[in-house]
Each structure stands twice: as structure tokens, then as C-alpha cells.
Design a protein around this motif. Sequence first.
Motif, short mmCIF file in Angstrom:
data_model
loop_
_atom_site.label_atom_id
_atom_site.label_comp_id
_atom_site.label_asym_id
_atom_site.label_seq_id
_atom_site.Cartn_x
_atom_site.Cartn_y
_atom_site.Cartn_z
N SER A 54 0.85 -1.19 0.00
CA SER A 54 0.00 0.00 0.00
C SER A 54 0.88 1.24 0.00
CB SER A 54 -0.92 0.00 1.23
OG SER A 54 -1.85 -1.04 1.16
N ASP A 55 0.87 1.95 -1.12
CA ASP A 55 1.73 3.11 -1.26
C ASP A 55 1.06 4.09 -2.23
OD1 ASP A 55 4.59 4.14 -0.64
OD2 ASP A 55 4.42 4.39 -2.81
N PRO A 56 0.62 5.22 -1.76
CA PRO A 56 0.75 5.81 -0.42
C PRO A 56 -0.14 5.08 0.61
CG PRO A 56 0.04 7.44 -2.07
CD PRO A 56 -0.10 6.11 -2.68
N LEU A 57 0.16 5.34 1.86
CA LEU A 57 -0.66 4.93 2.98
C LEU A 57 -1.02 6.18 3.76
CD1 LEU A 57 -1.90 2.99 5.06
CD2 LEU A 57 0.40 2.64 6.00
N VAL A 58 -2.31 6.45 3.88
CA VAL A 58 -2.79 7.67 4.55
C VAL A 58 -3.87 7.28 5.55
CG1 VAL A 58 -3.86 9.94 4.25
CG2 VAL A 58 -2.40 9.01 2.43
N LEU A 59 -3.72 7.67 6.80
CA LEU A 59 -4.72 7.40 7.83
C LEU A 59 -5.28 8.73 8.31
CD1 LEU A 59 -5.99 5.04 9.51
CD2 LEU A 59 -4.38 5.67 11.31
#
Length: 317
Positions: A52-57
Motif C-alpha cells: 500500500s503506497d501511499p498509505l494515509v490514515l
Amino acid sequence: MSSNQPSRRTVLTAGVGAIGLGIVGVSAIEFATDDDSPGAEGFTAKTVPAGSDPLVLVDADEIASSDTANGVTRTLLGAGQFDDLPDALVGMFGDESQSVIDPEAVGKMAFVGSETGDGGGAVVWADWTDDELLEVLESGGGNATPSESYRDRMMYGTDDASAAVLGDTEFALGTPEVVRTIADVWHGDADPVGGTTLDSFERTPSEATVRFSFEEIQFSCDDTTASDSDAYDAVTQVYGWVPASDDGIRLRLRVESNDATDEVAAAVRSDPGVDGDAVTVGHDADFVTVEYSPDDENSDFAGDGIETTVCAIGRSG
């Protein structure tokens, strides 16, 4: 409510339960411990797929009160990996009138890009009915119809995107490939995110309103914004966060060796549009720090700063 029962917010932001997906002994995200918590206590690798790239939370429960966090999220979700997300998800962080989503019904949201180039997706912890999920899916255009049963859970699809019910308060949306991969991970049948993406992500504080990590992100960079400096060849990862205090954004450029940090920091300071009165550049160990102070008259300042820096260092993919 009994003190031994989880709050509604805890349920919303907790991971998949054993009943919802038939998993025994696996939690996708840690449970909050009290009603005052902003949601789940951080993030665990069992939530999203490997690569998972990008990973944004995003802590959707807190972001409404943060112009800086909204601006940063809008910038990150403007990347090419998220082009196929339903309009309602992106609209939550812009003009709320363009989104059918009630932000008070949402806990946290994890946005992920695919390592295979199949677009991106999102894992959403929300108090939604199936009808509300379909309304979100259809916000990107087209009529949502049942497309297949996958792992005994119904998937819905439009021409461009899919959605799946993972559990009572857990949902996946995005391209069909990414939605199926998310379901695989949540069932324990595919590898979760790891490596430098997760390692960098876990360097961000769990209480931050927005947290992110990526090797590359597909911004539409002008060719003239790319730097000619060879120093940026040493940058391997970008990660950062918006503090819960909403006092700007912390950006970190991860460097392949401690010896290269001086040179990378000097290059950042000299790049037009990156350095300035509202930007502080430094370095420590194996990363270079770029910190953007809030601008009361421009809520997009921090988000624009991320894009400018990423384009300058050539991590726009």
C-alpha cells in the motif's frame, strides 16, 4: 452504558470482529480504551494490504475542526492513485455540500494505493447501512449494483469503482482489485503492509489527525518544479503527520544514509517555493525535517507545501 461495554466510537473505529468475518483472534486495529479517545489507538499492519503506497490514515472524527488537516488530506487524495475513489470520500475534506457523507458517522479512514498500479482504495470505519454505502459509491457516477459475492460478503460495483461490506461497521471502497485485496487481508489470507512503508508510518504519532507514508505519490507536477540536485537521489521515503494540536505539518524525508542528510537538507533549503518564513528545515539521524507553519489566511498552505516538496525531490511517481 455499562463501564464494561465499548462506546459507539470504540465500535466504529475498532477493527473487524470475529463474528463479522469469521476471524478468530485477529483484530485489524486496536480498540480505544475510553469515551474520550479520538478513536482507535493507532494503526496496525493487519488493516491494509502489502505494498500500500501511499498509505494515509485520517481521523475523520477530529478532522472537521482542523483546516490544516483538511488541506493536507485534500492534497494527498488529489494524487493519481486515488482518482477512482467515490467523489463523496474526497468531498468530505473540501466542500461538504459536495459529499453525501455525515462526518459524525465516520470513525477513521485508511486510504491506500496499490503496488500493482491498479488504482487505490479506502478502508472506512463508519456507522452506515448498506443503502448509505451504495449512496457513497454512486457519488462517483453510475448506478451501483451487486457485482459478485466475494468471501461470502457482497460486493457492489459501478463502472469505475467497487465497494464491499467487511463487517458491521467496516467497509472497503476503491477499484475492484484493491477492494478484493483488502478483503483478503482482513481474512488473513494475504500479506499486510510492511517494510519501509510501515516502518516510516509507525514513526508518526498515533494521536495525529492525519498520518501518511509513501515512496512515491502521483502528483501532477510541473516539469519546472523538479530540482536538478543529485542530493535527492538519497531520499527513499516520505512520511509525515498533522499534529492533533493543528500547529502545522511535520514532513520527514527518509534518507538512505546518515551521511547524506546534510546535503539533502541544504538542497531543500535552496529550492524555490520550499523554504521561507513559514518553513523550517533541519535534519536528524536518517531523515530531513521540513515543517510548515499554519497560515491563517490559506488553509491549503501546508498541503501545497507537501506537493511542492514532493515535486522538487522527484518522488511524484
